[in-house]
Design an enzyme around this catalytic site. Structure first.
Site, PDB file in Angstrom:
ATOM      1  N   ASN A  86       6.944 -37.305 -19.783  1.00 55.87           N
ATOM      2  CA  ASN A  86       8.246 -37.971 -19.878  1.00 55.87           C
ATOM      3  C   ASN A  86       8.130 -39.119 -20.872  1.00 55.87           C
ATOM      4  O   ASN A  86       7.160 -39.883 -20.831  1.00 55.87           O
ATOM      5  CB  ASN A  86       8.669 -38.516 -18.505  1.00 55.87           C
ATOM      6  CG  ASN A  86       8.898 -37.399 -17.494  1.00 55.87           C
ATOM      7  OD1 ASN A  86       9.439 -36.354 -17.837  1.00 55.87           O
ATOM      8  ND2 ASN A  86       8.476 -37.615 -16.262  1.00 55.87           N
ATOM      9  N   HIS A  99       1.051 -40.557 -19.875  1.00 55.09           N
ATOM     10  CA  HIS A  99       0.393 -39.695 -18.897  1.00 55.09           C
ATOM     11  C   HIS A  99       0.934 -38.282 -18.979  1.00 55.09           C
ATOM     12  O   HIS A  99       2.121 -38.078 -19.230  1.00 55.09           O
ATOM     13  CB  HIS A  99       0.558 -40.242 -17.468  1.00 55.09           C
ATOM     14  CG  HIS A  99       1.967 -40.619 -17.108  1.00 55.09           C
ATOM     15  ND1 HIS A  99       2.562 -41.784 -17.517  1.00 55.09           N
ATOM     16  CD2 HIS A  99       2.907 -39.966 -16.380  1.00 55.09           C
ATOM     17  CE1 HIS A  99       3.792 -41.843 -17.050  1.00 55.09           C
ATOM     18  NE2 HIS A  99       4.036 -40.733 -16.365  1.00 55.09           N
TER      19      HIS A  99
HETATM   20  P1  5GP Z   1       6.885 -40.940 -15.106  1.00 50.44           P
HETATM   21  O1  5GP Z   1       8.272 -40.897 -14.527  1.00 50.44           O
HETATM   22  O2  5GP Z   1       6.605 -42.273 -15.745  1.00 50.44           O
HETATM   23  O3  5GP Z   1       6.587 -39.776 -16.005  1.00 50.44           O
HETATM   24  O4  5GP Z   1       5.907 -40.745 -13.886  1.00 50.44           O
HETATM   25  C1  5GP Z   1       5.175 -41.757 -13.284  1.00 50.44           C
HETATM   26  C2  5GP Z   1       4.428 -41.140 -12.130  1.00 50.44           C
HETATM   27  O5  5GP Z   1       3.447 -42.043 -11.686  1.00 50.44           O
HETATM   28  C3  5GP Z   1       5.312 -40.801 -10.922  1.00 50.44           C
HETATM   29  O6  5GP Z   1       5.182 -39.416 -10.598  1.00 50.44           O
HETATM   30  C4  5GP Z   1       4.770 -41.710  -9.820  1.00 50.44           C
HETATM   31  O7  5GP Z   1       4.791 -41.099  -8.535  1.00 50.44           O
HETATM   32  C5  5GP Z   1       3.356 -42.002 -10.286  1.00 50.44           C
HETATM   33  N1  5GP Z   1       2.842 -43.303  -9.873  1.00 50.44           N
HETATM   34  C6  5GP Z   1       3.489 -44.494  -9.980  1.00 50.44           C
HETATM   35  N2  5GP Z   1       2.712 -45.479  -9.513  1.00 50.44           N
HETATM   36  C7  5GP Z   1       1.547 -44.905  -9.104  1.00 50.44           C
HETATM   37  C8  5GP Z   1       0.357 -45.424  -8.531  1.00 50.44           C
HETATM   38  O8  5GP Z   1       0.191 -46.614  -8.287  1.00 50.44           O
HETATM   39  N3  5GP Z   1      -0.627 -44.521  -8.250  1.00 50.44           N
HETATM   40  C9  5GP Z   1      -0.491 -43.190  -8.505  1.00 50.44           C
HETATM   41  N4  5GP Z   1      -1.526 -42.404  -8.180  1.00 50.44           N
HETATM   42  N5  5GP Z   1       0.629 -42.672  -9.047  1.00 50.44           N
HETATM   43  C10 5GP Z   1       1.627 -43.513  -9.344  1.00 50.44           C
END
Ligand code: 5GP
Ligand code: ZN
Length: 113
Positions: A86, A99
């Site tokens: 994303n 990521h």
């Molecule tokens: P994005 O929307 O930025 O692509 O996804 C971020 C992802 O990071 C989400 O799926 C969320 O659940 C995950 N995430 C956010 N904070 C943490 C954290 O502190 N630890 C882990 N393991 N995952 C996280």
């Protein structure tokens, strides 16, 4: 000190269920899994998003994708998986540290679009 949550995970300052780490990347389970298997592959270096990538990052991103596939296999995702990156507000990015999401399980995932 960095305020970035994924930099903190990379530094070992906050815990994560690690699957893999080396000197340039790490992989850990998503805290809020959207599928039976859902992990993230991140670079150690803080790159805010895909929009910040340059040519110099190309080998690292390639290795991250190879590792994502290897770890997917290790997690039993032998019949396939989905990779997602994303980017930015429109892409629904919540954590501004690049990521690769890897999602899978025993059933086909729903259509993303
Ligand atoms: P994005 O929307 O930025 O692509 O996804 C971020 C992802 O990071 C989400 O799926 C969320 O659940 C995950 N995430 C956010 N904070 C943490 C954290 O502190 N630890 C882990 N393991 N995952 C996280
Ligand atoms: Zn970061």
């Amino acid at each position: 000190m960095s305020e970035c949550i994924f930099c903190k995970i990379a530094a070992g300052e906050i815990p994560a269920k690690l699957l893999y780490q080396d000197d340039e990347m790490l992989a850990f389970h998503d805290i809020k899994p959207a599928a039976p298997v859902h992990f993230l592959v991140i670079p150690r270096a803080h790159i805010a998003s895909c929009a910040e990538l340059s040519e110099a990052h190309a080998p690292l991103l390639g290795r991250m994708l190879v590792k994502a596939s290897e770890l997917a296999r290790e997690q039993g995702l032998n019949e396939g998986f989905r990779t997602i990156i994303n980017t930015g507000r429109i892409g629904g990015q919540e954590v501004y540290h690049l990521h690769i999401h890897v999602l899978g399980g025993s059933q086909p995932l729903g259509a993303p679009f």
